[in-house]
Design an enzyme around this catalytic site. Structure first.
Site, PDB file in Angstrom:
ATOM      1  N   GLY C 154      -2.738 -36.400 -43.910  1.00 58.57           N
ATOM      2  CA  GLY C 154      -3.730 -35.643 -42.910  1.00 58.57           C
ATOM      3  C   GLY C 154      -3.403 -36.110 -41.671  1.00 58.57           C
ATOM      4  N   CYS C 155      -4.120 -35.226 -40.731  1.00 57.04           N
ATOM      5  CA  CYS C 155      -3.720 -35.335 -39.174  1.00 57.04           C
ATOM      6  C   CYS C 155      -4.012 -36.843 -38.768  1.00 57.04           C
ATOM      7  CB  CYS C 155      -4.526 -34.328 -38.528  1.00 57.04           C
ATOM      8  SG  CYS C 155      -6.222 -34.085 -38.754  1.00 57.04           S
TER       9      CYS C 155
END
Lengths: 344, 344, 344, 344
Positions: C154-155
């Site tokens: 994920g970011c």
């Protein structure tokens, strides 16, 4: 193919930064030197952290100096990202040494010395070179390998002339009664420690400035007059908008034909094969967001049967198609590279 | 002095929110009810946290219902912040019950039913009331205490008509060849769950829309025609800019006089004594940032001797002078309050 | 070299758009299909005008359908830019048909099924495939050509794990008492018609959300626990900031050593040769503006002798290094392309 | 009631502007003079066009001069909106002449001279006056009419101390292991012609700065130590965000109690009757947008059972509750005006 060896002088401004970003990964180019008066000795990535993955810490600004640069035998082509007035001095030395010069400043954009003096309110530092300068919008003007001094158009003029010149050449619109409103992102004001361009002054701010005689008007009118075959005088209203990049231009021009068919025919003839001009259907509007970071001009037109006007809209990224990208596109065409090399 | 008892219907949009913000601390007003179809029963400060220091948690939206509202004997005046078409239905009921109505929608802005149908592309729900509606720019039109149905001008029209109507009335500018470019902040699009108004689509975006026949053009042309004593048709080009608030308008109009002296004389006559119109010297430009949060219109003009055009610029806060603030200003004048009450 | 034939499913979101932008000009890849449930039959450049110079009008979205896509023999690798829960269903079909899958969703990021259920509050649609999924931060984990199912981080986790995992592995910082504050640009919320992500709600807004148990916490803690060799529990505070792109992360972690020397030694060992991780000197701070549009993570650290804490800062472009760019980087490494192909 | 006669010295910065905006329409105050070193003789509305509807062109900046100002018999109270170091010199003269001084600078915020020298890295220009200075958060400290020298808290400290001091006083949270991350809008950097604060550098930029020992840390720790009855040392991480206004603060502090009940009880005891502190329910997050333009602090807390931490969030408008508004609130309380006079 051997790589073209290039340099950028005046690389500390926004146009210079953008040139480094493009040239630093251009497949046909070796970027050998970048110069700055204020940043001599500093690493490029120190000043422009966005480029940390492209340049190493060892790549540093050297001192801007026309005579020294003219002697650098390992550079074939110089981009000038200098203020007007200053650029001409560099051009003179570099041309004398046989270099090719692509100038992003206004110094060689005008054919008329009088117009330069009128709009730039100073003497021209190299009037003898005016004739040598070739004003090039690459989709509209021929470029020759023998050209040695290229004048890149200004940002506002690019957004205006790309849609209008074909219509002027084909006598498809009126040459009088033209009104042009443009809104520019803040980077158009340059990279300056100036309260006017501070975040808190520009955020949420929309405003006109410099009415009625912005400097870019000089090249707009000169080029429209050439294309239209008559003296063209226009109302040009520039503004600032709270965005980093982009120019949104809206041109109201009295129509010669009902509807937009003729207009689209002409644009198709000029631009169907052009990579960096996109003609949008009537009713779709160019948007600066969607040209941001690209070398494109998006253009469109509607016809208003009530006023008999055409309303033409266009959008560009002021730092790319409006400056550095267009300069590189010209270089690509001059040297036989792919037109989009470094620009996609 | 006894307080005026007011209500706001359709209070969930940006204009409604702004009305609550102003009326909630207006010295001469008691805000007794706010209605919403979607937010019935919800606390106002839940939906509009900005107002947490003005309203308690107990102040809640009630259901919008024209018949019920007409029966509320403790409310003398209703602001309508409803979509066009809907507003007229509320107006009918409320007027029948003897209430005063200040309508922010377009339903009563036009004198001509045909024009309404042409521009709004639907039947008018209360054509019999059109004549009763008074279109009021408070600096330009007389307001009577006997008026019962006030039509507040649209946001774009306010920015255009304040500078132009005096010049039209005084026959000081051409009535043809007028080009108007306006850029609006995003709140002009309304408070909607719509991808078009999402942050990532609007940030860094400048673009035209709705050319060439935006709905507001109808009232612009109707009012300019009345003021100019002849049919006036204009080119009106609306755009969006990445700001929350503000309208920046630039009007190019063929001049009848050299210079701006005559223009400034007229503006001075109309506006020198007006609190909410500021006439800036020629060469200073109105800026949306500097009218943001205020009920002001700033206006200015330059003359271009090359084109013989006047270029007039103006700026407003679209939600205040362009909507709610102007509505409150009208109420202040109708009921003998200080013109700036609640607005300073 | 023959080009790798790839497809993107779920291409209508921001990550999908970014994948098309990168893959559409990737030198080693042929982008053969892009799918969308909502945009079937629509030209890509209609939905994403930014790509007008890369794709023609003929390049259209096809319908998302796992069975149909599994049968497309001309595609070797599929990127999944789908919501969690949905992605797993596509992965099952595509893997069964022998395709390689690079999944940007959360479905295969966790090794622990219990953790998935705890944080995502739903059953996992393909628990039997969890083991097959390889969680890859390309600078930190080995990639094998035999891997068939890649889980992209994920970011937020990317911005946190890149600086922290090496320090955990080398036992150079405490594994308890860690506090992480992150601010994300609005694109992190997805491409949605949602008032929460509208311009006027996000502009000028800084706010926390989703405390104290954001979904990304699950992979952050799982990976830190593996790296640290003990259960690691952290405080993770996510926020939104008025920017389109970027994540700015600040990690406060009790130090094991005085000063930052040891930290920089470790980072140098892990990252000196890595193109997309830049270690800034202590006292220089990563800035989202300067990683925007790039696949870089910039990281830095200061030591506070008063608190005996390290304060580590990092910045990424959430859509590139935080999603699509990292996916392409992984593909580059898996298939022996230049690590930066398509990403410079 | 007779109006209080006030002046503002150093009125050209953002805090000074905000003071003029508030005091120019304050019902109990007559704003008699505003001073500036750089803007002497200039009309206030020239420099601050936002105020065009409040002040006439005749209201001009006079020269800043402590001796002259001390002799102005028609002014009872001076606000100092001056840099630290400079403010103390004005305070000395004005106090000697019997004036009341409300100082927005840091000069009288600290009780400890050593701490001042340590954090501000310069001698204090008036150490003899330190004891006279009263540091006032109006919701937390008693104000006496006999106080003559008020030190207004800094912007970051206000956002931190309002939620934390009650919890410290009541021994409800740990006094160690505290981590505070704050993001500030750009106006916090002051009104300066500085590239660092230019639009194109700050737009889309999120970044830490000044770690680990920002000057405001000195007053944060001094006040927390007094409230907690023990030396409190915290990690304070300041950042910049692309907004004009606002501070968003997130405080992670080890809890002494499970859950947030005790915390909310304490906050209720301190703040239920306070107009300008709003305690949001756990799970609702303060948002800078919703305090923008107000004198409010919004605060909230969640408890994380996994880490045993409280996560406290707060939001203020840095120029109002973080500077000028709080100064006016203090004045209101000192002189018996309504606490919200001029601030609603």
């Amino acid at each position: 193919m051997e790589k073209l060896r290039v340099g950028v002088t005046g690389a500390s401004g926004y146009a210079g930064i953008e040139l480094m970003r493009i040239l630093g990964r251009h497949p046909n180019v070796e970027l050998r030197a970048v110069t700055s008066r204020s940043l001599e000795g500093k690493a490029v990535v120190e000043d422009m952290p966005l480029l940390r993955h492209i340049f190493s810490e060892d790549f540093k600004f050297i001192k801007s100096d026309p005579k020294v640069q003219a002697q650098m035998s390992d550079i074939d082509l110089w981009f000038l990202a200098l203020p007007h007035g200053v650029a001409a001095e560099y051009a003179r030395e570099l041309l004398a040494a046989g270099k090719t010069v692509i100038d992003l400043s206004a110094d060689f954009r005008l054919g008329s010395l009088e117009r330069y003096i009128e709009f730039y309110k100073s003497e021209h530092p190299a009037p003898d070179l005016l004739k040598m300068g070739k004003y090039i919008i690459p989709e509209l003007f021929d470029i020759s390998k023998n050209d040695k001094l290229i004048a890149c158009p200004g940002c506002y003029p690019t957004s205006i002339l790309v849609p209008l010149i074909p219509l002027m050449r084909e006598r498809a619109v009126s040459t009088s009664g033209i009104v042009i409103d443009s809104y520019s992102g803040v980077s158009g004001g340059g990279r300056k420690a100036d309260l006017t361009y501070s975040y808190c002054v520009r955020n949420e701010s929309m405003t006109a400035y410099g009415l009625p005689k912005h400097r870019h008007l000089s090249e707009i009118e000169e080029q429209l007059s050439i294309a239209g075959g008559t003296d063209v005088i226009v109302q040009f209203n520039p503004h600032l908008s709270p965005a980093t990049r982009g120019i949104s231009t809206t041109i109201t021009v009295p129509a010669k034909f009902d509807g937009v068919e003729k207009i689209y025919e002409i644009w198709s003839k000029y631009y169907a094969a052009k990579k960096f001009v996109k003609v949008l259907p009537s009713g779709k509007y160019p948007d600066t967001l969607y040209v941001s970071g690209t070398n494109r001009v998006d253009i469109s037109a509607v016809y208003d049967p009530r006023t008999k006007n055409l309303v033409i809209t266009s959008a560009i990224d002021n730092l790319i198609k409006g400056a550095s990208g267009q300069g590189v596109q010209i270089m690509n065409l001059m040297f036989g590279f792919d037109e989009g090399a470094g620009l996609l």
